[in-house]
Scaffold this active site. Structure first.
Site: not given
Ligand code: RB5
Length: 148
Positions: A8, A65, A67, A98, A133
């Site tokens: 994203d 993304c 996080t 694994h 596994h």
């Molecule tokens: C976008 O602001 C953020 O929420 C997205 O990139 C991601 O971290 C979602 O899990």
């Protein structure tokens, strides 16, 4: 190996870094976006890429993304996908040995491009150990099959 990659708006820089890595490693890949400077919704990228991996069009998928969490949650909703959220090299190795993960997610607001590159390289080049596994993964697959 054919790799699908997407991010994203929060993961564009690492996505570009990993495309360079894939080129250096001589691994075929396709970039599924985003082509964005504005905010987009991560499921719009995670779900189609996960579907392509689950259907066998691609062997592996890489998602980035902010996080990595949203991407990994979405990808794991697709049957046949084992997507690991990974921010260290040890887990990158173990999740191949694994868990036989076919997708990986990372967060650009969590780690830098250098570490992301090492994680991806480790993950792309580590083999599944199978044995006990494989039995464990089989239990997950059986559960998926039992769901409507
Ligand atoms: C976008 O602001 C953020 O929420 C997205 O990139 C991601 O971290 C979602 O899990």
């Amino acid at each position: 190996m054919k790799v699908a990659i997407a991010s994203d708006h929060g993961g564009i820089n690492i996505r570009e870094e990993l495309k360079s890595l894939l080129e250096e490693l001589g691994i075929e890949y396709k970039d599924f976006g985003c082509d964005c400077s504005t905010s987009v919704d991560y499921p719009d990228y995670a779900l189609p890429v996960a579907k392509k991996v689950a259907d066998g069009e691609f062997d592996r998928g890489i998602l980035i993304c902010g996080t990595g969490i949203g991407m990994s949650i979405a990808a794991n909703k697709v049957k046949g996908i084992r997507c690991a959220l990974v921010h260290d090299v040890y887990s990158a190795r173990l999740t191949r040995q694994h868990n036989d993960t076919n997708m990986i997610a990372m967060g650009e607001r969590v780690i830098g491009a250098g570490l992301a590159r090492e994680i991806a390289q480790t993950w792309l080049t580590t083999e599944f150990e199978a044995g006990r596994h494989a039995n464990r993964i089989g239990k997950i697959t059986e559960y998926e099959k039992s769901e409507q």
